[in-house]
Design an enzyme around this catalytic site. Sequence first.
Site, PDB file in Angstrom:
ATOM      1  N   HIS A 110       0.853  -1.195   0.000  1.00 47.79           N
ATOM      2  CA  HIS A 110       0.000   0.000   0.000  1.00 47.79           C
ATOM      3  C   HIS A 110       0.889   1.244   0.000  1.00 47.79           C
ATOM      4  O   HIS A 110       1.862   1.303   0.756  1.00 47.79           O
ATOM      5  CB  HIS A 110      -0.893  -0.012   1.255  1.00 47.79           C
ATOM      6  N   ASP A 142      -5.936  -9.323   5.707  1.00 47.55           N
ATOM      7  CA  ASP A 142      -7.022  -9.927   6.484  1.00 47.55           C
ATOM      8  C   ASP A 142      -8.346  -9.425   5.914  1.00 47.55           C
ATOM      9  O   ASP A 142      -8.373  -8.885   4.797  1.00 47.55           O
ATOM     10  CB  ASP A 142      -6.857  -9.671   7.990  1.00 47.55           C
ATOM     11  N   ASP A 146      -7.000  -2.749   4.137  1.00 42.29           N
ATOM     12  CA  ASP A 146      -5.629  -2.311   4.464  1.00 42.29           C
ATOM     13  C   ASP A 146      -5.375  -2.318   5.964  1.00 42.29           C
ATOM     14  O   ASP A 146      -4.719  -1.426   6.502  1.00 42.29           O
ATOM     15  CB  ASP A 146      -5.368  -0.900   3.881  1.00 42.29           C
TER      16      ASP A 146
HETATM   17  C1  GRF Z   1       1.315   0.654  -6.015  1.00 45.07           C
HETATM   18  O1  GRF Z   1       1.702   1.900  -5.506  1.00 45.07           O
HETATM   19  C2  GRF Z   1       0.371  -0.050  -5.074  1.00 45.07           C
HETATM   20  O2  GRF Z   1       0.681   0.104  -3.734  1.00 45.07           O
HETATM   21  C3  GRF Z   1      -0.912   0.639  -5.404  1.00 45.07           C
HETATM   22  O3  GRF Z   1      -0.888   0.752  -6.807  1.00 45.07           O
HETATM   23  C4  GRF Z   1       0.458   0.797  -7.254  1.00 45.07           C
HETATM   24  C5  GRF Z   1       0.655  -0.332  -8.210  1.00 45.07           C
HETATM   25  O4  GRF Z   1       1.780  -0.111  -8.997  1.00 45.07           O
HETATM   26  N1  GRF Z   1      -2.052  -0.049  -4.866  1.00 45.07           N
HETATM   27  P1  GRF Z   1       2.272  -1.195 -10.069  1.00 45.07           P
HETATM   28  O5  GRF Z   1       1.051  -1.690 -10.817  1.00 45.07           O
HETATM   29  O6  GRF Z   1       2.974  -2.289  -9.338  1.00 45.07           O
HETATM   30  O7  GRF Z   1       3.193  -0.427 -10.964  1.00 45.07           O
END
Ligand code: GRF
Length: 202
Positions: A110, A142, A146
């Site tokens: 995240h 879970d 998040d």
């Molecule tokens: C990441 O920052 C992830 O945490 C968020 O979306 C982005 C995905 O990036 N949920 P990628 O598709 O791996 O380039």
Amino acid sequence: MTSRLVVLVSGEGTNLQALIDACTDEAYGARVVAVGADRTGINGLNRAERAGVPVFVTRLSDYPAREDWDAALARECARYQPDLIILAGFMKLVGKAFLDAFGGRCLNTHPALLPSFPGTHGVRDALAHGVKIAGCTVFLVDDGVDEGPIVAQASVPVADDDDEAALHERIKVAERALLVDTVGRMVRDGWSVRGRKVRIGR
Ligand code: GRF
């Protein structure tokens, strides 16, 4: 022993790419055995195909109810006998069937320092709040949004002129490194969970 990773994506797939690249080194201890997605036409799937990794797509709209989709997603993943499932920019919440099968060995990443700024717009929300330190979190999934036990975090300073895109790009650099490092340590050294505390190592 080499651990089997199934990675789920919904978009660009740069976190997936970082894992694929890390796995080319045998000493890393893992292999991406399949990549799943909830949609077609995304770069994440192209990256998997270029790397010769099998892909599957399980679309919510193909199922009568969310529970059916969730069970189908779990079945698809199970076919590849994963040791660890990684949600790498996967833009859907998994449900009971999925967690019954993979709870405790499903990681998500995240782009904010949880428990602050959960949800789809973590970077935007952190920026709007005026934080000076942003970052990213790798956690065990879970049934919350998040909310699962935190495995690792990294901080990223916010610049005065950052907009959402610029900050997210900088967070993603840290996020890829954190994910690769965390997954590698987990597969090589194992992990345990006591309450909310996750410990990597034997
Ligand atoms: C990441 O920052 C992830 O945490 C968020 O979306 C982005 C995905 O990036 N949920 P990628 O598709 O791996 O380039």
